[in-house]
Scaffold this active site. Structure first.
Site, short mmCIF file in Angstrom:
data_model
loop_
_atom_site.label_atom_id
_atom_site.label_comp_id
_atom_site.label_asym_id
_atom_site.label_seq_id
_atom_site.Cartn_x
_atom_site.Cartn_y
_atom_site.Cartn_z
N ARG A 168 0.85 -1.22 0.00
CA ARG A 168 0.00 0.00 0.00
C ARG A 168 0.88 1.26 0.00
O ARG A 168 0.60 2.23 0.71
CB ARG A 168 -0.95 0.03 1.20
CG ARG A 168 -1.89 -1.14 1.28
CD ARG A 168 -2.89 -1.19 0.13
NE ARG A 168 -3.65 -2.40 0.22
CZ ARG A 168 -3.26 -3.55 -0.35
NH1 ARG A 168 -2.16 -3.60 -1.10
NH2 ARG A 168 -3.98 -4.63 -0.22
N SER A 242 -10.89 -0.69 3.56
CA SER A 242 -10.08 -0.84 4.79
C SER A 242 -9.62 0.52 5.26
O SER A 242 -9.03 1.28 4.49
CB SER A 242 -8.84 -1.69 4.50
OG SER A 242 -9.23 -2.92 3.94
N GLU A 338 -5.06 3.93 6.30
CA GLU A 338 -4.81 3.70 4.87
C GLU A 338 -5.25 4.87 3.98
O GLU A 338 -4.49 5.32 3.12
CB GLU A 338 -5.47 2.39 4.43
CG GLU A 338 -5.09 2.02 3.01
CD GLU A 338 -5.84 0.81 2.49
OE1 GLU A 338 -5.64 -0.29 3.01
OE2 GLU A 338 -6.63 0.99 1.53
C1 LIG Z 1 -15.53 -0.56 -0.70
C2 LIG Z 1 -14.07 -0.29 -0.94
C3 LIG Z 1 -13.20 -1.36 -1.10
C4 LIG Z 1 -11.85 -1.14 -1.34
N1 LIG Z 1 -11.03 -2.23 -1.49
C5 LIG Z 1 -9.71 -2.05 -1.74
C6 LIG Z 1 -8.84 -3.19 -1.93
O1 LIG Z 1 -9.29 -4.34 -1.92
N2 LIG Z 1 -7.53 -2.95 -2.16
C7 LIG Z 1 -7.02 -1.68 -2.21
O2 LIG Z 1 -5.81 -1.56 -2.42
N3 LIG Z 1 -7.81 -0.59 -2.04
C8 LIG Z 1 -9.14 -0.74 -1.81
N4 LIG Z 1 -9.95 0.35 -1.62
C9 LIG Z 1 -9.35 1.69 -1.66
C10 LIG Z 1 -9.47 2.39 -3.06
O3 LIG Z 1 -10.41 1.73 -3.86
C11 LIG Z 1 -8.13 2.41 -3.80
O4 LIG Z 1 -7.14 3.00 -3.02
C12 LIG Z 1 -8.23 3.17 -5.12
O5 LIG Z 1 -7.04 3.02 -5.87
C13 LIG Z 1 -8.50 4.67 -4.94
O6 LIG Z 1 -8.78 5.20 -6.22
P1 LIG Z 1 -9.49 6.60 -6.38
O7 LIG Z 1 -9.48 6.93 -7.82
O8 LIG Z 1 -10.82 6.55 -5.73
O9 LIG Z 1 -8.50 7.55 -5.58
P2 LIG Z 1 -8.87 8.84 -4.73
O10 LIG Z 1 -9.54 8.42 -3.47
O11 LIG Z 1 -9.54 9.85 -5.59
O12 LIG Z 1 -7.40 9.36 -4.38
C14 LIG Z 1 -6.56 8.61 -3.52
C15 LIG Z 1 -5.17 9.26 -3.50
O13 LIG Z 1 -4.59 9.15 -4.80
C16 LIG Z 1 -4.30 10.45 -5.34
N5 LIG Z 1 -4.59 10.39 -6.77
C17 LIG Z 1 -5.74 9.94 -7.35
N6 LIG Z 1 -5.60 9.97 -8.69
C18 LIG Z 1 -4.36 10.44 -8.96
C19 LIG Z 1 -3.64 10.71 -10.16
N7 LIG Z 1 -4.16 10.48 -11.37
N8 LIG Z 1 -2.38 11.22 -10.05
C20 LIG Z 1 -1.83 11.47 -8.85
N9 LIG Z 1 -2.46 11.22 -7.68
C21 LIG Z 1 -3.72 10.72 -7.73
C22 LIG Z 1 -5.20 11.40 -4.57
O14 LIG Z 1 -4.67 12.72 -4.56
C23 LIG Z 1 -5.20 10.77 -3.21
O15 LIG Z 1 -4.02 11.10 -2.53
C24 LIG Z 1 -11.33 0.16 -1.40
C25 LIG Z 1 -12.20 1.25 -1.25
C26 LIG Z 1 -13.56 1.03 -1.04
C27 LIG Z 1 -14.49 2.20 -0.91
#
Ligand SMILES: Cc1cc2nc3c(=O)[nH]c(=O)nc-3n(C[C@H](O)[C@H](O)[C@H](O)COP(=O)(O)OP(=O)(O)OC[C@H]3O[C@@H](n4cnc5c(N)ncnc54)[C@H](O)[C@@H]3O)c2cc1C
Length: 343
Positions: A168, A242, A338
């Site tokens: 992570r 998580s 996380e």
């Molecule tokens: C129900 C649920 C289940 C999940 N299960 C998992 C799992 O099994 N495994 C896991 O690893 N994660 C899991 N997650 C967490 C999440 O899905 C991941 O971390 C995902 O990659 C976040 O993507 P996002 O586009 O929503 O990022 P955001 O929440 O929009 O951003 C997260 C971070 O990334 C940065 N960011 C986003 N896009 C960019 C970009 N293009 N360039 C630079 N920085 C950027 C943001 O500034 C922020 O710091 C889960 C979340 C939920 C709600």
């Protein structure tokens, strides 16, 4: 320089984060191409603002209104961009939905990412914390990415070693934090695919369906079934998956803990350390299903904090702190949050 796209002011972020936190962004731009980033940088007022890059908002905790510029990644597109003897290379734009992208690869006969099905969020965020699930990590299939360097205005290409992926974790949480806007990611998908059935729960799900040689699409369906059963749907109840990382401890510390808590759930790591199940630690402290105001701990998954209605990010953070204190006191283990906490 004239600005090519309309800038929104006081934009509500409530529907743009999966916790459903009601916070506003002082300024908000949809980024559907690198040109928007260039124009943003060329505008002195915008360039001077604090920035938050936003994908699907599924790994964020907003603790107040964001007094800066939100860059919402909406660039789309997926294409096969090359192949060699061992791999097919597929490039996806940052604003693509991750699960949609995984399904695209499978529909095009390109297995590899199936264990990572149904993880919410965008392709562009997948390298930030090196998303992982069911015995697989994004880094296993990562080839390279292109990012816009907000500091210099140049494009940069990073290969796997430059991204410094960990559990992570990646360089984007450290040296390149607040500097690199990931624009596209290229994955190397194996031509000689083997199912990844290291994760016991996935093996059991596949076996229960009576399949002896599962296809990648079949594994994806099994992962989707498990996740749908186990994890709360953010459309029903706000959450970010998580809320804590699984803490990693030395073999000696794990042995000590095991002596005091014979039921301890732990997983051996390649370097001799052990990963502890943070959900189990939290459950042992009696937090499963509990709430502080509208901030709660999910009934089935102690690792998942939920917004039971109108919780603020600060309330969720306070709940997380109380849980961490209890875990520290009982097990001597520090929990690390996380999601990215944004204030
Ligand atoms: C129900 C649920 C289940 C999940 N299960 C998992 C799992 O099994 N495994 C896991 O690893 N994660 C899991 N997650 C967490 C999440 O899905 C991941 O971390 C995902 O990659 C976040 O993507 P996002 O586009 O929503 O990022 P955001 O929440 O929009 O951003 C997260 C971070 O990334 C940065 N960011 C986003 N896009 C960019 C970009 N293009 N360039 C630079 N920085 C950027 C943001 O500034 C922020 O710091 C889960 C979340 C939920 C709600």
């Amino acid at each position: 320089m004239s600005f090519p796209l309309s800038l929104q002011r006081d934009q509500s972020l409530r529907t743009l984060n999966t916790f459903g936190i009601d916070a506003k962004a002082a300024a908000f731009l949809r980024v559907d191409s690198v040109d928007v980033l260039r124009a943003m940088r060329a505008d002195p007022a915008l360039a001077a603002m604090r920035r938050l890059v936003l994908g699907g908002g599924s790994n964020l905790l907003l603790t107040s209104d964001f007094d800066g510029l939100v860059l919402h990644m909406t660039n789309r597109g997926v294409a096969v961009t090359g192949e060699d003897d061992d791999h097919v290379y597929v490039t996806a734009q940052a604003g693509e939905n991750w699960h949609g992208f995984v399904q695209w690869t499978l529909a095009h006969g390109l297995p590899g990412l199936e264990n990572l099905s149904l993880i919410p969020g965008s392709v562009g965020a997948s390298p930030i914390q090196n998303i992982g699930a069911y015995g697989s990590e994004m880094a296993d299939y990562f080839h390279s990415l292109t990012a816009f360097d907000i500091g210099t205005g140049e494009m940069m290409t990073l290969d796997r070693s430059a991204c410094a992926f960990g559990y992570r974790d990646s360089v984007f949480k450290h040296a390149l934090r607040d500097r690199a806007v990931i624009v596209e990611v290229t994955f190397a998908l194996p031509k000689r695919w083997q199912p990844n059935l290291r994760y016991a729960e996935l093996v059991a799900e596949v076996a229960a369906r009576g399949i002896s040689t599962p296809t990648a699409q079949y594994i994806s369906a099994a992962v989707v079934a498990i996740r749908t059963r186990k994890l709360p749907d953010p459309a029903q109840i706000g959450n970010a998956g998580s809320f804590f990382k699984n803490p990693v401890v030395s073999a000696a510390q794990r042995a000590e803990l095991l002596a005091a808590h014979p039921q301890l759930v732990s997983y051996p790591q390649a370097d001799g350390s052990y990963k502890l199940a943070a959900g189990w630690l939290i459950d042992q402290c009696g937090w499963k299903g509990k709430s502080l105001g509208a901030a709660g701990v999910h009934e089935k998954q102690a690792l998942v904090l939920v917004n039971r209605g109108s919780a603020t990010g600060t309330e969720l953070l306070r709940l997380a702190e109380r849980i961490s204190e209890d875990v520290k006191q009982r097990f001597g283990v520090r929990l690390e949050i996380e999601p990215v906490v944004v204030s």
